[in-house]
Design a protein around this motif. Structure first.
Motif, mmCIF file in Angstrom:
data_model
loop_
_atom_site.group_PDB
_atom_site.id
_atom_site.type_symbol
_atom_site.label_atom_id
_atom_site.label_comp_id
_atom_site.label_asym_id
_atom_site.label_seq_id
_atom_site.Cartn_x
_atom_site.Cartn_y
_atom_site.Cartn_z
ATOM 1 N N THR A 7 10.082 6.332 -10.498
ATOM 2 C CA THR A 7 11.448 5.984 -10.329
ATOM 3 C C THR A 7 12.071 5.272 -11.540
ATOM 4 O O THR A 7 12.932 5.656 -12.057
ATOM 5 C CB THR A 7 11.576 4.820 -8.960
ATOM 6 O OG1 THR A 7 11.158 5.597 -7.853
ATOM 7 C CG2 THR A 7 13.086 4.498 -8.889
ATOM 8 N N LEU A 10 12.640 8.073 -14.054
ATOM 9 C CA LEU A 10 13.735 9.056 -13.676
ATOM 10 C C LEU A 10 15.008 8.346 -13.769
ATOM 11 O O LEU A 10 15.975 8.777 -14.306
ATOM 12 C CB LEU A 10 13.572 9.256 -12.265
ATOM 13 C CG LEU A 10 12.663 10.517 -11.735
ATOM 14 C CD1 LEU A 10 12.257 10.534 -10.382
ATOM 15 C CD2 LEU A 10 13.036 11.888 -12.267
ATOM 16 N N THR A 11 15.040 6.899 -13.893
ATOM 17 C CA THR A 11 16.065 6.192 -13.942
ATOM 18 C C THR A 11 16.528 6.125 -15.399
ATOM 19 O O THR A 11 17.721 6.395 -15.805
ATOM 20 C CB THR A 11 15.780 4.849 -13.414
ATOM 21 O OG1 THR A 11 15.513 4.726 -12.157
ATOM 22 C CG2 THR A 11 17.119 3.904 -13.741
ATOM 23 N N ARG A 45 19.575 13.875 -9.119
ATOM 24 C CA ARG A 45 18.727 12.563 -9.993
ATOM 25 C C ARG A 45 18.534 11.512 -9.331
ATOM 26 O O ARG A 45 17.594 10.968 -9.207
ATOM 27 C CB ARG A 45 19.523 12.319 -11.384
ATOM 28 C CG ARG A 45 19.084 13.363 -12.448
ATOM 29 C CD ARG A 45 20.110 13.546 -13.628
ATOM 30 N NE ARG A 45 19.566 14.368 -14.694
ATOM 31 C CZ ARG A 45 19.707 15.736 -14.355
ATOM 32 N NH1 ARG A 45 20.104 16.152 -13.200
ATOM 33 N NH2 ARG A 45 19.351 16.613 -15.222
ATOM 34 N N ARG A 46 19.711 11.381 -8.443
ATOM 35 C CA ARG A 46 19.513 10.004 -7.327
ATOM 36 C C ARG A 46 18.284 10.177 -6.283
ATOM 37 O O ARG A 46 17.707 9.558 -5.939
ATOM 38 C CB ARG A 46 20.737 9.783 -6.754
ATOM 39 C CG ARG A 46 21.750 8.692 -7.852
ATOM 40 C CD ARG A 46 23.080 8.350 -6.826
ATOM 41 N NE ARG A 46 23.667 7.517 -7.752
ATOM 42 C CZ ARG A 46 23.521 6.340 -7.693
ATOM 43 N NH1 ARG A 46 22.846 5.623 -6.838
ATOM 44 N NH2 ARG A 46 24.376 5.332 -8.607
ATOM 45 N N ALA A 49 15.044 10.096 -7.840
ATOM 46 C CA ALA A 49 14.606 9.005 -8.172
ATOM 47 C C ALA A 49 14.139 8.151 -6.747
ATOM 48 O O ALA A 49 13.489 7.379 -6.721
ATOM 49 C CB ALA A 49 15.834 7.944 -8.820
#
Length: 279
Positions: A7, A10-11, A45-46, A49
């Protein structure tokens, strides 16, 4: 690599805020259309993540780079190029998801966008048809292609992206298309409820985004076309209470919330995400 590390990576890679919910989509298969750029890009992307398995769909080959970037940070992301303005393209996308994951838990229909910006009397019949084809049919076809699979599975969630431009300047054909998306949402929610399927939508307002790598249509040419486009910008800002455009994060966060189990008692509704402009 731990889930927390995934996570975090990815963030950082996507420039997303740290405040979203890790693990919210763990075990979920989420299809996002129009995922190569803009709001769809931000939504993908959210979801990644937050632990979801992704099926990304777009007709632009750029989509494969998006999926590759997510996979580089340990996300499970399948990319499918398809023309969702056709039912055949929608069926192909759903078939690819079924082959890879066996199901679709969440469908996020994001394809659409104004091609031209001008008073209605200046649209040709061909341009009107192209606007409808671009901003209504991808949602109509994708809902049809995925609905039976969700019925068989005993449930699912569909999030459509409409627009507050259903009341706006110089975009009558686009407004008609997005009004249709809102109607699909409310009508299909009634049919989906007995099968455990929620159907919801957001209605974005003006949104700041990087320049599109794949253009929707020609840029305004000449002073008159530029003035018509500026009228859209001015009306969009004037219609909001916050007097500004939103960000990609401000658009994708409500979509992802509505797609999640946290919104389990919301169906048939369209949420305006436009700084107070209700459309």
């Amino acid at each position: 690599m731990s889930g927390a590390d995934t996570t975090s990576n990815l963030t950082k890679a996507a420039g997303l805020p740290e405040s979203f919910h890790a693990g919210r989509f763990a075990g979920k298969v989420v299809m996002v259309t129009g995922a190569a750029q803009g709001i769809g890009w931000s939504v993908a992307r959210r979801i990644a993540a937050e632990g979801g398995d992704l099926v990304l769909v777009d007709r632009a080959p750029l989509l494969h780079e998006v999926a590759e970037g997510l996979r580089a940070h340990s996300a499970h992301a399948l990319s499918v190029t398809a023309d969702l303005e056709t039912y055949e393209g929608a069926l192909a996308a759903v078939a690819a998801a079924k082959d890879e994951f066996g199901r679709i838990d969440v469908l996020i229909n994001n394809v659409g966008g104004t091609i031209w910006a001008k008073p209605y009397e200046h649209y040709t019949p061909q341009e009107i048809q192209k606007e409808i084809q671009r901003s209504l049919f991808p949602t109509l076809w994708m809902c049809r292609a995925a609905f039976e699979m969700m019925i068989t599975a005993g449930g699912g969630t569909i999030v459509n992206v409409s627009s507050v431009a259903t009341r706006g300047m110089n975009r009558v054909p686009y407004a008609a298309a997005k009004g249709g998306v809102k109607a699909i949402t409310s009508a299909l929610a009634m049919e989906g409820a007995p099968h455990g399927i929620r159907v919801v939508a957001t209605a974005p307002g003006g949104t700041e985004a990087p320049e599109r790598q794949v253009k929707r249509g020609p840029a305004p040419q000449g002073e008159q076309e530029q003035a018509w486009y500026q009228a859209i910008v001015d009306q969009t800002v004037d219609s909001t209470l916050l007097k500004r455009y939103g960000t990609l994060d401000e658009q994708s966060a409500p979509i992802v919330f509505l797609a999640s189990d946290e919104a389990s008692y919301i169906t048939g509704a369209t949420l305006a995400v436009a700084g107070g402009d209700l459309g």
